[in-house]
Design an enzyme around this catalytic site. Structure first.
Site, short mmCIF file in Angstrom:
data_model
loop_
_atom_site.label_atom_id
_atom_site.label_comp_id
_atom_site.label_asym_id
_atom_site.label_seq_id
_atom_site.Cartn_x
_atom_site.Cartn_y
_atom_site.Cartn_z
N CYS A 218 0.95 -1.23 -0.11
CA CYS A 218 0.10 0.04 0.02
C CYS A 218 0.79 1.14 0.05
O CYS A 218 1.98 1.26 0.70
CB CYS A 218 -0.72 -0.06 1.27
N CYS B 153 0.50 4.75 6.91
CA CYS B 153 -0.08 4.47 8.25
C CYS B 153 1.07 3.90 9.19
O CYS B 153 1.41 2.78 8.87
CB CYS B 153 -1.48 4.12 8.27
N CYS C 41 0.61 0.25 10.47
CA CYS C 41 0.37 -0.70 9.42
C CYS C 41 1.07 -1.44 8.71
O CYS C 41 2.05 -0.98 8.24
CB CYS C 41 -0.77 0.14 8.15
N CYS D 299 -16.56 -8.85 5.99
CA CYS D 299 -15.89 -7.57 5.80
C CYS D 299 -14.40 -7.86 5.05
O CYS D 299 -13.71 -8.63 5.33
CB CYS D 299 -15.44 -7.05 7.05
N CYS E 288 -19.45 -5.81 4.01
CA CYS E 288 -18.71 -4.43 4.43
C CYS E 288 -17.34 -4.80 3.49
O CYS E 288 -16.84 -5.75 3.37
CB CYS E 288 -18.58 -4.71 5.99
N CYS F 7 -19.32 2.56 8.98
CA CYS F 7 -18.27 1.70 9.94
C CYS F 7 -17.20 2.46 10.25
O CYS F 7 -16.24 2.78 9.36
CB CYS F 7 -18.07 0.24 9.57
N ARG G 18 -17.66 -2.10 18.22
CA ARG G 18 -16.67 -3.48 18.13
C ARG G 18 -15.42 -3.26 18.75
O ARG G 18 -14.67 -2.44 18.77
CB ARG G 18 -16.56 -3.60 16.65
N1 SAM Z 1 -6.34 0.64 3.09
C1 SAM Z 1 -7.66 0.93 3.69
C2 SAM Z 1 -7.92 2.22 4.39
O1 SAM Z 1 -6.84 2.19 5.55
O2 SAM Z 1 -8.55 3.13 4.45
C3 SAM Z 1 -8.42 -0.24 4.27
C4 SAM Z 1 -7.67 -1.19 5.30
S1 SAM Z 1 -6.88 -0.66 6.84
C5 SAM Z 1 -6.00 -2.05 7.15
C6 SAM Z 1 -8.44 -0.45 7.79
C7 SAM Z 1 -8.11 -0.22 9.40
O3 SAM Z 1 -7.36 -1.15 10.12
C8 SAM Z 1 -7.36 1.08 9.38
O4 SAM Z 1 -8.00 2.23 9.38
C9 SAM Z 1 -6.65 0.84 11.01
O5 SAM Z 1 -7.67 1.50 11.88
C10 SAM Z 1 -6.71 -0.81 11.11
N2 SAM Z 1 -5.36 -1.02 11.66
C11 SAM Z 1 -4.47 -1.32 10.53
N3 SAM Z 1 -3.65 -1.79 11.04
C12 SAM Z 1 -3.86 -1.94 12.43
C13 SAM Z 1 -2.95 -2.40 13.64
N4 SAM Z 1 -1.74 -2.76 13.38
N5 SAM Z 1 -3.76 -2.33 14.83
C14 SAM Z 1 -4.78 -1.97 14.84
N6 SAM Z 1 -5.36 -1.52 13.76
C15 SAM Z 1 -5.17 -1.67 12.55
FE1 SF4 Z 2 -2.69 1.51 3.55
FE2 SF4 Z 2 -2.55 0.20 5.83
FE3 SF4 Z 2 -2.85 2.81 5.56
FE4 SF4 Z 2 -4.88 1.15 4.98
S1 SF4 Z 2 -4.22 1.29 6.97
S2 SF4 Z 2 -4.24 2.95 3.85
S3 SF4 Z 2 -3.69 -0.68 4.12
S4 SF4 Z 2 -0.99 1.70 5.07
#
Ligand code: SAM
Ligand code: SF4
Ligand code: DTB
Length: 331
Positions: free
Chosen positions: A62, A66, A69, A106, A137, A197, A269
């Protein structure tokens, strides 16, 4: 300032002030849990838990940064990249989730935003999963208004897009998309008639005021998100937050309780991070108003408790999945 009786007397609000929400966090734990549980009982069966299963339909690589992530291309976390899954593979996973007792499926994709061809393929997945009798979802990153409208046409029930943290702490976590970008996507989803959500993550070095401001931002959305995932950070090796300080379990429960008080009709949740939580802590979260979980041995790329372990925990507590008939009534 809010008191237990004022909180119990008022209708759901969208105009919480920063001082009011901070005051809730400062309440004695028994008052906070009592108020949260009372509101929970007013709007829901306190023994019932909604069950959602996650599937990563496109993994890793990606472009966003973030800091939490494992799927960001910016960090070396060992997550193997996978292209968008075939329809049949997704439907087979959805059938297994249904058989295991999930009512919502989801699908998550590690995209900044979906490309037109990919969106069409996801649309077909939404139609297929719906035909299996499951709620749908998806979480695909940022959406334009017409992309949200297309997903609504395909019958999508929920779109997950989190605010993640407070507007103030946000810049320390993500630089590649703004808070306003997220609010815009949420507005497009809402306008398209898809249920929202939206939640966040606890444990990213934020202070209590940031937790209050995240929940205030969620509660001041009108209508409230139907579903509010509260994630505890899963600290993944290779991400900048791998060594973040662990969250005090009671502070996490406070976040759940304040979410329940601010958004009394929403499903709250208990989301990522449950493998690091004791059964007792999860029970406290249910008492504080959590009434949904991710179910199945995997979240997107990281582990989740085994389904049997979760069902056994619900059973020990005299609780049950939302769609199952309640046992002997106690009230
Ligand atoms: N890429 C898309 C986005 O970010 O909009 C969708 C998938 S993203 C993995 C969905 C959510 O998962 C993130 O917004 C975050 O809140 C949560 N998430 C991701 N990595 C995480 C982690 N290591 N611990 C807890 N929550 C996490
Ligand atoms: Fe990409 Fe992870 Fe951020 Fe979702 S949370 S936009 S998968 S880097
Ligand atoms: C949400 O708030 N939590 C889920 C879901 N929405 C998509 C994702 C949690 C991901 C945890 C890290 C992983 O497994 O990759």
């Amino acid at each position: 300032m809010p008191t237990v009786s004022s909180v119990l007397a008022q209708a759901p609000r969208h105009d919480w002030s920063a001082t009011e929400v901070r005051a809730l966090f400062a309440w004695p734990f028994p008052d906070l849990v009592f108020a949260a549980q009372s509101l929970h009982r007013r709007h829901f069966d306190p023994r019932a838990v909604q069950i959602s299963t996650l599937l990563s339909i496109k993994t890793g690589g990606c472009p966003e940064d973030c800091a939490y992530c494992p799927q960001s291309v910016h960090f070396d976390t060992g997550v193997e990249r996978q292209k968008l899954m075939d329809l049949e593979t997704v439907l087979a996973a959805a059938r297994r989730a249904r058989e295991a007792g999930a009512t919502r499926f989801c699908m998550g994709a590690a995209w900044r935003s979906p490309r037109p061809r990919d969106l069409e393929r996801v649309g077909a997945m939404v139609r297929g999963v719906r035909e299996l009798g499951l709620e749908t979802c998806v979480t695909l990153g940022m959406l334009e208004a017409q992309q949200a409208a297309y997903l609504a046409e395909c019958g999508l029930d929920y779109y997950n897009h989190n605010l993640d943290t407070s507007p103030e702490h946000y810049g320390a976590i993500i630089s590649t998309r703004t808070y306003q970008d997220r609010l815009d996507t949420l507005a497009h989803v809402r306008e398209a008639g898809i249920k929202v959500c939206c939640g966040g993550i606890v444990g990213m070095g934020e202070g209590e005021d940031d937790r209050a401001e995240l929940l205030r931002a969620l509660a001041n959305l009108s209508p409230h998100p139907e579903s509010v995932p509260v994630n505890q950070l899963v600290r993944v090796e290779g991400t900048p937050l791998a060594a973040a300080e662990a969250v005090d379990p009671f502070d996490f429960v406070r976040v759940v309780a304040v979410a329940r008080i601010l958004m009394p009709r929403s499903h709250v949740r208990l989301s990522a991070g449950r493998t690091a939580m004791s059964p007792e802590m999860q029970a406290l979260c249910f008492l504080a108003g959590a009434n949904s979980i991710f179910y199945g041995e995997r979240l997107l790329t990281t582990p989740n408790p085994e389904g049997d372990t979760d069902l056994a925990l619900l059973h020990r507590l005299g609780m049950h999945p939302e769609h199952e008939a309640a046992g002997v009534a106690s009230a």
